[in-house]
Design a protein around this motif. Sequence first.
Motif, short mmCIF file in Angstrom:
data_model
loop_
_atom_site.label_atom_id
_atom_site.label_comp_id
_atom_site.label_asym_id
_atom_site.label_seq_id
_atom_site.Cartn_x
_atom_site.Cartn_y
_atom_site.Cartn_z
N UNK A 1 0.81 -1.19 0.00
CA UNK A 1 0.00 0.00 0.00
C UNK A 1 0.86 1.26 0.00
N UNK A 2 2.03 1.16 0.58
CA UNK A 2 2.88 2.34 0.65
C UNK A 2 3.31 2.80 -0.74
N UNK A 3 3.36 1.87 -1.71
CA UNK A 3 3.72 2.23 -3.07
C UNK A 3 2.60 3.04 -3.74
N UNK A 4 1.36 2.75 -3.39
CA UNK A 4 0.20 3.42 -3.97
C UNK A 4 -0.15 4.73 -3.28
N UNK A 5 -0.04 4.75 -1.94
CA UNK A 5 -0.50 5.89 -1.16
C UNK A 5 0.62 6.42 -0.28
N UNK A 6 0.56 7.70 -0.03
CA UNK A 6 1.51 8.30 0.90
C UNK A 6 1.03 8.00 2.32
N UNK A 7 1.88 7.35 3.11
CA UNK A 7 1.49 6.95 4.46
C UNK A 7 2.53 7.41 5.45
#
Length: 180
Positions: A1-7
């Motif tokens: 998910x970190x690749x898709x969204x800034x977390x």
Amino acid sequence: MEAEFEMSMIGELKYFLGFQINQMEDSIFILQAKYAKNIVKKFGLETAKSKRTPIATHVKVTKNEDGKSVDISIYRSMIGSLIHLITSRPDIAHYVGVYERYQVDPKESHLNLVKRILMYIQGTFNHGLLYTFDTNSSLVGYCDADSVENTEDRKSTSGGLDVNQFEYLRTTLGLCVIDK
């Protein structure tokens, strides 16, 4: 998910949707102490003496058709508040479910019984659910039935429980254990 969204990690989860979450090394404790205090205060019972149990052992709940009627909106508000609280307090779930049946025409006797639950909550703000990482449970199933509690129509109040449901309730039962 970190690749898709800034977390970003802002720390350990402490509060979520009104639940207080205490994460320990070997367990997680979930409670609604702040909400419980708020509903006791909302209904003006913060100065009332707390009760040790949610209901007296000698009480039999009936329709009480001859009793004095009370404000339906207050009764329903109390029941609704308690329904939200039972998500972390299964120790009151049965009693709230019984008193919920009288929302159409609540009597003063029903209101007093609901107030007793609130006085019980007042003394048990810090009760909740404890989930441990120990999974050595051996209970496979459990069933209980009570056909004489409801004196009006003799409808049975029954329940069953499997291993997954037991895990949910196991910690609540553990809160009732008294070391001798």
